[in-house]
Write a protein that holds these residues in place. Structure first.
Motif, PDB file in Angstrom:
ATOM      1  N   LEU A 109       0.809  -1.212   0.000  1.00  0.00           N
ATOM      2  CA  LEU A 109       0.000   0.000   0.000  1.00  0.00           C
ATOM      3  C   LEU A 109       0.848   1.271   0.000  1.00  0.00           C
ATOM      4  O   LEU A 109       0.328   2.361  -0.237  1.00  0.00           O
ATOM      5  N   LEU A 110       2.143   1.139   0.278  1.00  0.00           N
ATOM      6  CA  LEU A 110       3.019   2.297   0.447  1.00  0.00           C
ATOM      7  C   LEU A 110       3.771   2.583  -0.845  1.00  0.00           C
ATOM      8  O   LEU A 110       4.376   1.697  -1.437  1.00  0.00           O
ATOM      9  N   SER A 111       3.749   3.852  -1.262  1.00  0.00           N
ATOM     10  CA  SER A 111       4.421   4.250  -2.495  1.00  0.00           C
ATOM     11  C   SER A 111       5.928   4.319  -2.281  1.00  0.00           C
ATOM     12  O   SER A 111       6.410   4.975  -1.352  1.00  0.00           O
ATOM     13  N   ALA A 112       6.681   3.669  -3.168  1.00  0.00           N
ATOM     14  CA  ALA A 112       8.139   3.744  -3.108  1.00  0.00           C
ATOM     15  C   ALA A 112       8.647   5.092  -3.593  1.00  0.00           C
ATOM     16  O   ALA A 112       9.785   5.471  -3.303  1.00  0.00           O
TER      17      ALA A 112
ATOM     18  N   PHE B  38       8.373   9.725   2.492  1.00  0.00           N
ATOM     19  CA  PHE B  38       7.898   9.269   3.800  1.00  0.00           C
ATOM     20  C   PHE B  38       7.454   7.815   3.756  1.00  0.00           C
ATOM     21  O   PHE B  38       7.969   6.962   4.484  1.00  0.00           O
ATOM     22  N   THR B  39       6.480   7.491   2.883  1.00  0.00           N
ATOM     23  CA  THR B  39       5.995   6.114   2.824  1.00  0.00           C
ATOM     24  C   THR B  39       7.058   5.171   2.274  1.00  0.00           C
ATOM     25  O   THR B  39       7.110   3.989   2.648  1.00  0.00           O
TER      26      THR B  39
ATOM     27  N   ALA C 150      -3.854   5.116   6.719  1.00  0.00           N
ATOM     28  CA  ALA C 150      -3.538   6.503   6.362  1.00  0.00           C
ATOM     29  C   ALA C 150      -3.715   7.424   7.557  1.00  0.00           C
ATOM     30  O   ALA C 150      -2.890   8.329   7.805  1.00  0.00           O
ATOM     31  N   MET C 151      -4.765   7.204   8.332  1.00  0.00           N
ATOM     32  CA  MET C 151      -5.044   8.056   9.494  1.00  0.00           C
ATOM     33  C   MET C 151      -3.960   7.911  10.570  1.00  0.00           C
ATOM     34  O   MET C 151      -3.566   8.890  11.211  1.00  0.00           O
ATOM     35  N   GLN C 152      -3.451   6.687  10.753  1.00  0.00           N
ATOM     36  CA  GLN C 152      -2.433   6.459  11.780  1.00  0.00           C
ATOM     37  C   GLN C 152      -1.048   6.921  11.337  1.00  0.00           C
ATOM     38  O   GLN C 152      -0.217   7.282  12.172  1.00  0.00           O
TER      39      GLN C 152
ATOM     40  N   PRO D  97       5.199  17.932   7.479  1.00  0.00           N
ATOM     41  CA  PRO D  97       4.096  18.881   7.288  1.00  0.00           C
ATOM     42  C   PRO D  97       3.787  19.187   5.831  1.00  0.00           C
ATOM     43  O   PRO D  97       2.636  19.296   5.454  1.00  0.00           O
ATOM     44  N   ALA D  98       4.817  19.294   4.996  1.00  0.00           N
ATOM     45  CA  ALA D  98       4.584  19.644   3.589  1.00  0.00           C
ATOM     46  C   ALA D  98       3.745  18.598   2.881  1.00  0.00           C
ATOM     47  O   ALA D  98       3.008  18.898   1.950  1.00  0.00           O
ATOM     48  N   LEU D  99       3.845  17.337   3.334  1.00  0.00           N
ATOM     49  CA  LEU D  99       3.114  16.275   2.668  1.00  0.00           C
ATOM     50  C   LEU D  99       1.655  16.260   3.069  1.00  0.00           C
ATOM     51  O   LEU D  99       0.834  15.628   2.431  1.00  0.00           O
TER      52      LEU D  99
END
Length: 305
Positions: free
Chosen positions: A140-143, A147-148, A201-203, A210-212
């Motif tokens: 689910l996390l973008s490479a 951050f993700t 996503a919420m957690q 902050p920019a993201l």
């Protein structure tokens, strides 16, 4: 389950012989155990990539709960809406970056197939535990996102990590929706996995740069918003107004209203209301108190409210 005294005056529950908990269609299971230590009641809903457990612990002594089976790579969320909570450690090195989870907090940890030890003091408490298979979580996390992508790389390298954050009423609503999913089969998977992605996503959001998050909230304002939230958890029995909170914390009333919702998912007064209702529900169910008594405790003069 077995019980045995350990050197630091904690008793030990060992959880073993856990069946396959990742069925193709959402499935509900239950487990109950008791000994001279106390009792553990567990109700779970299990899917292809996850297991969500509602646990009722009634412990007479300080207790270690050791999980020695079902050792796969997974990301776990230990959540507690009220109570004094406990602490988790992983593997022989007792890996943990957070020593204690209290009411209103969530502890997220990637566990690379290590045994888990959860430490609780003597108490009655009802934690929620969500575990998600690591390969699904990583998918689910973008490479391409810094951050993700960093979190994804840690999972792929099988590098333990843990981090603690607030558990919001909105996140609890999503967990409840997963527990109460009315569908089975393909429709159940579709509904639950959508809720899982919202929850993840919420957690993760509080840890994103902050920019993201696309907002213009300053670090000072964020510190104030977290202070407001912590204040509500400590004083939810009182009746707060938006004006009183803005004066108390020195923040513009409009900014408090707008930014609190952006950061925690619900308006500040609704957040307070949810805290009151969750505490009231637990007292009604667990302590068998009447509505009039509970209303007074959570700050309502009229039980009809």
């Amino acid at each position: 389950m077995n019980g045995a005294t350990v050197a630091d005056f904690y008793e030990r529950f060992v959880v073993d012989d856990i069946p396959n908990i990742y069925p193709e269609s959402p499935k509900r299971t239950a487990m109950r155990a008791s000994s001279e230590i106390g009792s553990l009641n567990l109700e779970a809903v299990n899917g292809r990539f996850f297991s969500l457990s509602r646990i009722d612990l009634r412990l007479k002594y300080n207790t270690l709960i050791e999980v020695t089976d079902n050792l796969i790579d997974k990301v776990g969320f230990y959540m507690l809406d009220h109570g004094s909570g406990g602490s988790a450690a992983f593997g022989d090195q007792k890996l943990a970056s957070s020593h204690h989870v209290s009411g209103g907090e969530s502890y997220m940890a990637f566990n690379p197939s290590l045994p888990e030890i959860h430490r609780f003091n003597a108490q009655c408490t009802k934690p929620l535990y969500l575990e998600i298979k690591a390969d699904y979580f990583a998918s689910l996390l973008s490479a391409d996102d810094q951050f993700t992508g960093t979190i994804r790389e840690k999972i792929l390298r099988r590098e333990f990590f843990g981090m603690k954050s607030a558990i919001t009423p909105a996140a609890y609503k999503i967990a409840a929706a997963i527990c109460d999913c009315p569908f089975e089969g393909a429709l159940g998977n579709l509904m639950i996995e959508g809720s899982l992605q919202q929850f993840i996503a919420m957690q993760l959001a509080p840890f994103a740069p902050p920019a993201l998050k696309g907002d213009d909230t300053t670090h000072r304002d964020k510190d104030i918003l977290y202070a407001v939230r912590d204040h509500l958890h400590k004083t939810f029995r009182e009746n707060h107004s938006l004006l009183d909170l803005s004066k108390h914390f020195g923040i513009n009333q409009h900014k408090l209203k707008k930014s609190f919702k952006e950061m925690f998912g619900v308006p500040v007064i609704e957040y307070l209301y949810n805290l009151k209702m969750e505490h009231a529900k637990n007292m009604l169910y667990d302590q068998e108190m009447c509505v009039g008594e509970v209303a007074g405790i959570v700050g309502y003069k009229n039980a009809n409210h």
